[in-house]
Design an enzyme around this catalytic site. Structure first.
Site, short mmCIF file in Angstrom:
data_model
loop_
_atom_site.label_atom_id
_atom_site.label_comp_id
_atom_site.label_asym_id
_atom_site.label_seq_id
_atom_site.Cartn_x
_atom_site.Cartn_y
_atom_site.Cartn_z
N SER A 172 26.81 51.16 -28.38
CA SER A 172 26.47 51.05 -29.67
C SER A 172 27.49 52.06 -30.17
O SER A 172 28.27 51.99 -30.12
CB SER A 172 25.15 51.62 -29.27
OG SER A 172 24.37 51.46 -30.63
N ASP A 205 20.04 41.73 -30.36
CA ASP A 205 20.95 43.14 -30.41
C ASP A 205 21.92 42.94 -31.59
O ASP A 205 22.44 42.14 -31.76
CB ASP A 205 22.31 42.96 -29.47
CG ASP A 205 23.32 44.36 -29.03
OD1 ASP A 205 22.27 45.05 -30.11
OD2 ASP A 205 23.92 44.86 -28.40
#
Length: 291
Positions: A161, A238
């Site tokens: 991330s 995601d």
């Protein structure tokens, strides 16, 4: 509570796409050896979230570093079995990370000791760059010390991330500082980090064969990275890789590896083409992510 977790992961909520599943499934599959490496560095990206991790994956923890200003955090580990120096960066966790994630303007890539020459602007997410620069000198110094003692080791930058975006920026800096070393990049759920000029620079400096941008049809939240299997995922998309749109001037760099269906295994991961392959994660559209 899921929308709160979206903010905690990336710092802003983006409207969901109107696209719905099922989507046409891409054909592909990757070698077992490539899949095993994706699994391995997913675990390193998980280890950097831990408060105490004295021997990440059995390797030697050389040094951890944290910025008290930006809360950027990472470590350098050395694996003498694989002959690798691993630089791992943590993703979003605290309030400071939300401020980092929300600073979405594009600014020129400038980092200590790095000067990039290009005919086109090389611009990156301001928050990501400030975060990396807050720990850049420490990370580079530790890697330099390790390479002086282990000059034939490969240097690998990795992260999940926000940590993936920082690892991407770090890989460029590492390439400039250590031109004779082999530099590789493994990121997971990385948001778009810069503009087209930056995406091209990553390819030119590292070579697409050394860049592995893992992107998953379903998310790999940090607490699940090593649960059951490092590439197993939960029952939602995601959205972090799509959350900074191309319409804002952002563009992913190559090379994306997309896990497009369950169960996660070499046959369900595809090596995508170019920077924004429309048949890979770009096909799901922009949406929020409750990871």
């Amino acid at each position: 509570m899921r929308w709160l977790r979206t903010i905690a992961t990336f710092g802003s909520i983006v409207a969901c796409s109107s696209r719905q599943f099922p989507l046409p499934l891409p054909v592909g599959g990757i070698p077992d050896s490539t899949y095993d490496e994706l699994v391995r560095f997913t675990k390193f990206s998980s280890a950097v979230y831990q408060f105490i991790c004295p021997r990440p994956l059995g390797s030697t923890l050389v040094e951890s570093f944290t910025s008290i200003i930006t809360d950027a955090h990472g470590f350098v580990a050395r694996d003498d079995e694989t002959r690798e120096i691993v630089v791992a960066f943590r993703g979003s966790r605290d309030l400071e990370d939300l401020l980092t994630d929300g600073n979405v303007i594009l600014i020129p890539y400038e980092s200590p000791g790095v000067q990039l020459n290009s005919t086109e602007p090389i611009e990156v997410h301001a928050g990501f760059l400030i975060s990396f620069n807050s720990i850049a000198r420490t990370a580079i110094a530790v890697v330099q010390e390790q390479l002086e003692s282990y000059p034939n080791y490969t240097v690998v930058a990795t992260g999940h991330s926000l940590g993936g975006a920082i690892a991407s920026l770090a890989s460029v800096s590492l390439r400039v500082h250590f031109p004779s070393a082999r530099i590789r990049l493994f990121t997971f759920g990385q948001p778009r980090t810069g503009n087209l000029g930056y995406a091209d620079a990553v390819s030119e400096l590292l070579g697409n064969a050394n860049v592995y941008r893992g992107c998953f049809l379903l998310s790999i939240s940090p607490e699940y990275l090593t649960d059951v299997h490092p590439l197993y995922s939960r029952s939602h998309l995601d959205g972090v890789p799509t959350i900074l749109p191309e319409s804002w001037g952002y563009r992913h760099h190559a090379t994306e590896y997309w896990q497009y269906m369950e169960p996660p295994e070499p046959s369900t991961v595809r090596r995508c083409s170019g920077q924004e392959d429309p048949s890979c994660s770009d096909s799901i559209g922009q949406h929020s992510s409750p990871v």
